[in-house]
Design a protein around this motif. Structure first.
Motif, PDB file in Angstrom:
ATOM      1  N   GLU A  69       1.102  -1.137   0.369  1.00 36.61           N
ATOM      2  CA  GLU A  69      -0.088  -0.024   0.055  1.00 36.61           C
ATOM      3  C   GLU A  69       0.472   1.304   0.021  1.00 36.61           C
ATOM      4  OE1 GLU A  69      -4.202   1.835   0.400  1.00 36.61           O
ATOM      5  OE2 GLU A  69      -2.917  -1.282   0.782  1.00 36.61           O
ATOM      6  N   VAL A  70       0.862   1.756  -0.660  1.00 35.93           N
ATOM      7  CA  VAL A  70       1.194   3.368  -0.986  1.00 35.93           C
ATOM      8  C   VAL A  70      -0.011   4.445  -1.087  1.00 35.93           C
ATOM      9  CG1 VAL A  70       2.888   4.978  -1.750  1.00 35.93           C
ATOM     10  CG2 VAL A  70       3.171   2.723  -1.967  1.00 35.93           C
ATOM     11  N   HIS A  71       0.244   5.864   0.012  1.00 38.31           N
ATOM     12  CA  HIS A  71      -1.000   6.306  -0.062  1.00 38.31           C
ATOM     13  C   HIS A  71      -0.792   7.827   0.691  1.00 38.31           C
ATOM     14  CE1 HIS A  71      -5.092   8.108   0.806  1.00 38.31           C
ATOM     15  NE2 HIS A  71      -4.581   8.686   1.706  1.00 38.31           N
ATOM     16  N   GLN A  72      -0.641   8.919  -0.960  1.00 35.82           N
ATOM     17  CA  GLN A  72      -0.041   9.956  -0.311  1.00 35.82           C
ATOM     18  C   GLN A  72      -1.297  10.756   0.025  1.00 35.82           C
ATOM     19  OE1 GLN A  72       0.208  11.640  -4.126  1.00 35.82           O
ATOM     20  NE2 GLN A  72       0.096  13.575  -3.137  1.00 35.82           N
ATOM     21  N   HIS A  73      -1.074  11.649   0.956  1.00 39.04           N
ATOM     22  CA  HIS A  73      -1.274  13.343   1.832  1.00 39.04           C
ATOM     23  C   HIS A  73      -0.788  13.965   2.824  1.00 39.04           C
ATOM     24  CE1 HIS A  73      -4.471  13.687   4.849  1.00 39.04           C
ATOM     25  NE2 HIS A  73      -4.186  13.687   6.166  1.00 39.04           N
ATOM     26  N   LEU A  74      -1.008  14.902   2.249  1.00 45.51           N
ATOM     27  CA  LEU A  74      -0.719  16.229   2.329  1.00 45.51           C
ATOM     28  C   LEU A  74       0.509  15.842   2.831  1.00 45.51           C
ATOM     29  CD1 LEU A  74      -2.889  16.637   6.321  1.00 45.51           C
ATOM     30  CD2 LEU A  74      -2.929  17.841   3.845  1.00 45.51           C
ATOM     31  N   GLY A  75       1.443  15.994   1.466  1.00 41.23           N
ATOM     32  CA  GLY A  75       2.480  15.945   1.188  1.00 41.23           C
ATOM     33  C   GLY A  75       3.743  15.020   1.614  1.00 41.23           C
ATOM     34  N   SER A  76       3.092  13.667   2.419  1.00 37.15           N
ATOM     35  CA  SER A  76       3.754  12.661   3.301  1.00 37.15           C
ATOM     36  C   SER A  76       3.089  11.362   2.679  1.00 37.15           C
ATOM     37  CB  SER A  76       2.947  12.618   3.926  1.00 37.15           C
ATOM     38  OG  SER A  76       3.696  14.016   4.820  1.00 37.15           O
TER      39      SER A  76
END
Length: 158
Positions: A132-139
């Protein structure tokens, strides 16, 4: 499993009102993750065995057709859509000789199949599949069913 060439996977649609299932697509090679486009016009399916992402059109002139969107250098897992409408997918490249080695990557791509970014996680996930790879608020948040932690990577060009 990887070498099997299995193409028995299907994409199904379920209507909770009628409780009916409809087969939308057959012949998938190890389907492993799905994501719906921001506008709902297509669904992406990761094909683990084939090492690719397939696009199935839900609406528009290409409705009910599919195409290979992007071929990847390894086996993809769960796809996640970003707030901008692009997608992240973990990709695990496996070498069997001289000993089994897994090289975990994350790849960001757009709805046209253009790879926008590749991040190598070998140093952090040495020989561990990432799922899993999830992008959230620049991270980027990176997880694996084989690890007891979630990695948080800041400063990645998201």
């Amino acid at each position: 499993f990887l070498l099997s060439g299995d193409t028995n996977g299907r994409l199904l649609k379920y209507d909770p009102k009628t409780r009916q299932r409809t087969v939308l697509l057959t012949g998938l090679s190890g389907p492993n993750g799905v994501a719906v486009s921001k506008d709902g016009s297509f669904v992406l399916i990761s094909e683990y065995v084939a090492g690719r992402i397939r696009k199935f059109w839900v609406k528009g002139p290409k409705a009910n057709t599919s195409e290979v969107l992007v071929n990847l250098p390894g086996s993809p897992d769960n796809i996640k859509r970003t707030s901008s409408g692009d997608f992240w997918v973990p990709v695990n490249i496996e070498n069997l000789l001289p000993r089994k080695t897994t090289f975990p990557l994350a790849q960001k791509f757009n709805s046209y199949g253009q790879i926008l970014e590749t991040v190598n996680f070998y140093a952090e996930y040495n020989n561990i599949y990432i799922t899993e790879v999830h992008q959230h608020l620049g991270s980027l948040y990176v997880a694996s069913v084989y690890a007891n932690f979630v990695g948080v990577f800041r400063g990645v060009r998201c």
